[in-house]
Scaffold this motif. Structure first.
Motif, PDB file in Angstrom:
ATOM      1  N   ALA A  47      39.044  44.303  36.048  1.00  0.00           N
ATOM      2  CA  ALA A  47      38.938  42.842  36.098  1.00  0.00           C
ATOM      3  C   ALA A  47      39.818  42.244  35.016  1.00  0.00           C
ATOM      4  CB  ALA A  47      37.497  42.400  35.909  1.00  0.00           C
ATOM      5  N   GLN A  48      40.383  41.094  35.348  1.00  0.00           N
ATOM      6  CA  GLN A  48      41.250  40.379  34.417  1.00  0.00           C
ATOM      7  C   GLN A  48      40.415  39.390  33.612  1.00  0.00           C
ATOM      8  OE1 GLN A  48      44.332  38.177  36.417  1.00  0.00           O
ATOM      9  NE2 GLN A  48      45.801  38.669  34.808  1.00  0.00           N
ATOM     10  N   ASP A  49      40.687  39.320  32.306  1.00  0.00           N
ATOM     11  CA  ASP A  49      39.967  38.399  31.442  1.00  0.00           C
ATOM     12  C   ASP A  49      40.210  36.968  31.927  1.00  0.00           C
ATOM     13  OD1 ASP A  49      38.694  38.375  28.427  1.00  0.00           O
ATOM     14  OD2 ASP A  49      39.810  36.546  28.895  1.00  0.00           O
ATOM     15  N   PRO A  50      39.150  36.165  32.089  1.00  0.00           N
ATOM     16  CA  PRO A  50      39.330  34.806  32.598  1.00  0.00           C
ATOM     17  C   PRO A  50      40.062  33.872  31.631  1.00  0.00           C
ATOM     18  CG  PRO A  50      37.012  35.242  32.127  1.00  0.00           C
ATOM     19  CD  PRO A  50      37.751  36.517  31.902  1.00  0.00           C
ATOM     20  N   VAL A  51      40.078  34.188  30.342  1.00  0.00           N
ATOM     21  CA  VAL A  51      40.733  33.333  29.360  1.00  0.00           C
ATOM     22  C   VAL A  51      42.128  33.855  29.021  1.00  0.00           C
ATOM     23  CG1 VAL A  51      40.592  32.388  27.019  1.00  0.00           C
ATOM     24  CG2 VAL A  51      38.522  32.626  28.393  1.00  0.00           C
ATOM     25  N   ASP A  52      42.221  35.129  28.648  1.00  0.00           N
ATOM     26  CA  ASP A  52      43.500  35.750  28.280  1.00  0.00           C
ATOM     27  C   ASP A  52      43.940  36.652  29.431  1.00  0.00           C
ATOM     28  OD1 ASP A  52      45.658  37.096  27.230  1.00  0.00           O
ATOM     29  OD2 ASP A  52      44.689  37.559  25.322  1.00  0.00           O
ATOM     30  N   GLN A  53      44.830  36.172  30.265  1.00  0.00           N
ATOM     31  CA  GLN A  53      45.259  36.886  31.470  1.00  0.00           C
ATOM     32  C   GLN A  53      45.967  38.207  31.177  1.00  0.00           C
ATOM     33  OE1 GLN A  53      44.735  35.431  34.816  1.00  0.00           O
ATOM     34  NE2 GLN A  53      43.270  34.396  33.505  1.00  0.00           N
ATOM     35  N   VAL A  59      32.015  31.193  43.875  1.00  0.00           N
ATOM     36  CA  VAL A  59      33.408  30.820  43.638  1.00  0.00           C
ATOM     37  C   VAL A  59      34.311  31.725  44.473  1.00  0.00           C
ATOM     38  CG1 VAL A  59      35.215  30.617  41.892  1.00  0.00           C
ATOM     39  CG2 VAL A  59      32.841  30.097  41.299  1.00  0.00           C
ATOM     40  N   THR A  60      35.253  31.114  45.188  1.00  0.00           N
ATOM     41  CA  THR A  60      36.191  31.887  46.000  1.00  0.00           C
ATOM     42  C   THR A  60      37.344  32.342  45.119  1.00  0.00           C
ATOM     43  OG1 THR A  60      35.618  30.538  47.904  1.00  0.00           O
ATOM     44  CG2 THR A  60      37.614  31.857  48.076  1.00  0.00           C
ATOM     45  N   ASP A  61      37.286  33.583  44.693  1.00  0.00           N
ATOM     46  CA  ASP A  61      38.299  34.157  43.819  1.00  0.00           C
ATOM     47  C   ASP A  61      38.188  35.671  43.925  1.00  0.00           C
ATOM     48  OD1 ASP A  61      40.337  34.278  42.002  1.00  0.00           O
ATOM     49  OD2 ASP A  61      39.241  33.361  40.350  1.00  0.00           O
ATOM     50  N   VAL A  62      39.042  36.384  43.202  1.00  0.00           N
ATOM     51  CA  VAL A  62      38.957  37.843  43.139  1.00  0.00           C
ATOM     52  C   VAL A  62      38.254  38.213  41.842  1.00  0.00           C
ATOM     53  CG1 VAL A  62      40.252  39.991  43.018  1.00  0.00           C
ATOM     54  CG2 VAL A  62      41.037  38.163  44.513  1.00  0.00           C
ATOM     55  N   PRO A 120      44.744  47.558  37.347  1.00  0.00           N
ATOM     56  CA  PRO A 120      44.890  46.438  36.409  1.00  0.00           C
ATOM     57  C   PRO A 120      46.196  45.686  36.644  1.00  0.00           C
ATOM     58  CG  PRO A 120      45.345  48.503  35.291  1.00  0.00           C
ATOM     59  CD  PRO A 120      44.898  48.844  36.677  1.00  0.00           C
ATOM     60  N   ASP A 121      46.266  45.023  37.787  1.00  0.00           N
ATOM     61  CA  ASP A 121      47.465  44.294  38.199  1.00  0.00           C
ATOM     62  C   ASP A 121      47.007  43.160  39.114  1.00  0.00           C
ATOM     63  OD1 ASP A 121      49.778  43.368  39.460  1.00  0.00           O
ATOM     64  OD2 ASP A 121      50.638  45.361  39.686  1.00  0.00           O
ATOM     65  N   ASP A 122      47.488  41.951  38.866  1.00  0.00           N
ATOM     66  CA  ASP A 122      47.017  40.820  39.673  1.00  0.00           C
ATOM     67  C   ASP A 122      47.511  40.853  41.115  1.00  0.00           C
ATOM     68  OD1 ASP A 122      49.616  40.209  38.999  1.00  0.00           O
ATOM     69  OD2 ASP A 122      49.195  38.194  38.322  1.00  0.00           O
ATOM     70  N   MET A 123      48.351  41.820  41.459  1.00  0.00           N
ATOM     71  CA  MET A 123      48.790  41.990  42.847  1.00  0.00           C
ATOM     72  C   MET A 123      48.070  43.158  43.540  1.00  0.00           C
ATOM     73  SD  MET A 123      50.781  39.491  43.154  1.00  0.00           S
ATOM     74  CE  MET A 123      51.587  39.769  44.710  1.00  0.00           C
ATOM     75  N   ALA A 124      47.224  43.872  42.818  1.00  0.00           N
ATOM     76  CA  ALA A 124      46.494  45.016  43.382  1.00  0.00           C
ATOM     77  C   ALA A 124      45.436  44.526  44.371  1.00  0.00           C
ATOM     78  CB  ALA A 124      45.834  45.813  42.262  1.00  0.00           C
ATOM     79  N   PRO A 125      45.048  45.378  45.318  1.00  0.00           N
ATOM     80  CA  PRO A 125      44.013  44.995  46.284  1.00  0.00           C
ATOM     81  C   PRO A 125      42.685  44.635  45.618  1.00  0.00           C
ATOM     82  CG  PRO A 125      45.102  47.029  46.957  1.00  0.00           C
ATOM     83  CD  PRO A 125      45.578  46.716  45.571  1.00  0.00           C
ATOM     84  N   ALA A 126      42.037  43.621  46.157  1.00  0.00           N
ATOM     85  CA  ALA A 126      40.735  43.191  45.640  1.00  0.00           C
ATOM     86  C   ALA A 126      39.656  44.203  46.009  1.00  0.00           C
ATOM     87  CB  ALA A 126      40.370  41.829  46.207  1.00  0.00           C
TER      88      ALA A 126
END
Length: 93
Positions: A34-40, A62-65, A71-77
Protein backbone atom coordinates in the motif's frame (compact mmCIF):
# COMPACT_ATOMS: atom_id res chain seq x y z
CA UNK A 1 13.18 -57.51 -7.87
CA UNK A 2 11.86 -58.58 -4.46
CA UNK A 3 14.02 -55.95 -2.73
CA UNK A 4 12.58 -53.26 -4.99
CA UNK A 5 8.99 -54.36 -4.30
CA UNK A 6 9.60 -54.02 -0.56
CA UNK A 7 10.71 -50.42 -1.01
CA UNK A 8 7.85 -49.26 -3.24
CA UNK A 9 5.68 -47.99 -0.35
CA UNK A 10 8.63 -45.95 0.93
CA UNK A 11 9.28 -44.56 -2.54
CA UNK A 12 5.60 -43.64 -2.93
CA UNK A 13 5.69 -41.85 0.45
CA UNK A 14 8.79 -39.86 -0.51
CA UNK A 15 7.26 -38.81 -3.84
CA UNK A 16 4.00 -37.79 -2.14
CA UNK A 17 5.85 -35.78 0.52
CA UNK A 18 7.91 -34.02 -2.15
CA UNK A 19 4.78 -33.16 -4.14
CA UNK A 20 3.02 -31.81 -1.04
CA UNK A 21 5.92 -29.47 -0.24
CA UNK A 22 6.66 -28.48 -3.83
CA UNK A 23 3.11 -27.53 -4.75
CA UNK A 24 2.12 -25.70 -1.57
CA UNK A 25 2.36 -21.93 -1.85
CA UNK A 26 3.11 -20.14 1.41
CA UNK A 27 1.58 -16.73 2.21
CA UNK A 28 4.94 -15.04 1.58
CA UNK A 29 4.43 -15.57 -2.16
CA UNK A 30 1.24 -13.49 -2.15
CA UNK A 31 2.67 -9.98 -1.84
CA UNK A 32 0.50 -7.00 -0.97
CA UNK A 33 1.59 -3.37 -0.75
CA UNK A 34 0.00 0.00 0.00
CA UNK A 35 1.10 3.52 -0.78
CA UNK A 36 1.27 6.06 2.05
CA UNK A 37 -1.70 8.44 1.68
CA UNK A 38 0.40 11.49 2.63
CA UNK A 39 3.91 10.74 1.28
CA UNK A 40 3.44 8.99 -2.07
CA UNK A 41 7.12 7.91 -2.09
CA UNK A 42 6.53 5.55 0.87
CA UNK A 43 5.16 2.04 0.34
CA UNK A 44 4.21 -0.46 3.06
CA UNK A 45 4.63 -4.23 2.85
CA UNK A 46 1.34 -5.71 4.03
CA UNK A 47 2.11 -9.29 2.97
CA UNK A 48 2.25 -10.51 6.59
CA UNK A 49 -0.22 -8.01 8.08
CA UNK A 50 -3.85 -8.63 8.92
CA UNK A 51 -6.16 -5.64 8.49
CA UNK A 52 -7.40 -4.34 11.84
CA UNK A 53 -7.59 -1.55 14.39
CA UNK A 54 -3.84 -1.74 15.13
CA UNK A 55 -2.51 -2.19 11.56
CA UNK A 56 -4.51 -0.81 8.63
CA UNK A 57 -7.97 -0.78 7.09
CA UNK A 58 -9.45 -0.27 3.64
CA UNK A 59 -12.42 2.11 3.73
CA UNK A 60 -14.75 0.54 1.17
CA UNK A 61 -16.93 3.67 1.02
CA UNK A 62 -14.21 5.39 -1.00
CA UNK A 63 -13.61 4.37 -4.62
CA UNK A 64 -9.84 4.00 -4.76
CA UNK A 65 -7.12 1.34 -4.70
CA UNK A 66 -6.26 0.26 -1.17
CA UNK A 67 -3.54 -2.32 -1.87
CA UNK A 68 -1.52 -3.48 -4.89
CA UNK A 69 0.44 -6.59 -5.85
CA UNK A 70 3.72 -4.61 -6.14
CA UNK A 71 5.01 -1.34 -4.64
CA UNK A 72 4.19 0.54 -7.83
CA UNK A 73 1.19 2.75 -8.55
CA UNK A 74 0.75 0.98 -11.91
CA UNK A 75 0.69 -2.54 -10.39
CA UNK A 76 -2.59 -4.50 -10.35
CA UNK A 77 -4.95 -3.72 -7.49
CA UNK A 78 -5.49 -6.37 -4.79
CA UNK A 79 -8.12 -4.60 -2.63
CA UNK A 80 -10.27 -1.57 -3.32
CA UNK A 81 -11.02 1.27 -0.91
CA UNK A 82 -9.08 4.03 0.82
CA UNK A 83 -5.90 2.92 2.62
CA UNK A 84 -5.93 4.03 6.27
CA UNK A 85 -2.93 3.47 8.57
CA UNK A 86 -3.88 2.44 12.11
CA UNK A 87 -0.45 1.52 13.47
CA UNK A 88 3.20 0.82 12.67
CA UNK A 89 3.76 -0.87 9.31
CA UNK A 90 6.91 -2.14 7.60
CA UNK A 91 8.12 0.24 4.92
CA UNK A 92 9.48 -1.07 1.63
CA UNK A 93 13.04 -0.01 0.95
Amino acid sequence: MKKLEGKLPLLAFVVAAFAAVAFTSPKDFDPEYAQDPVDQAIWYDLSNETPGDDTYTCDLKVTDVCTRSLPDDMAPAKKNGEFIINGELEEVE
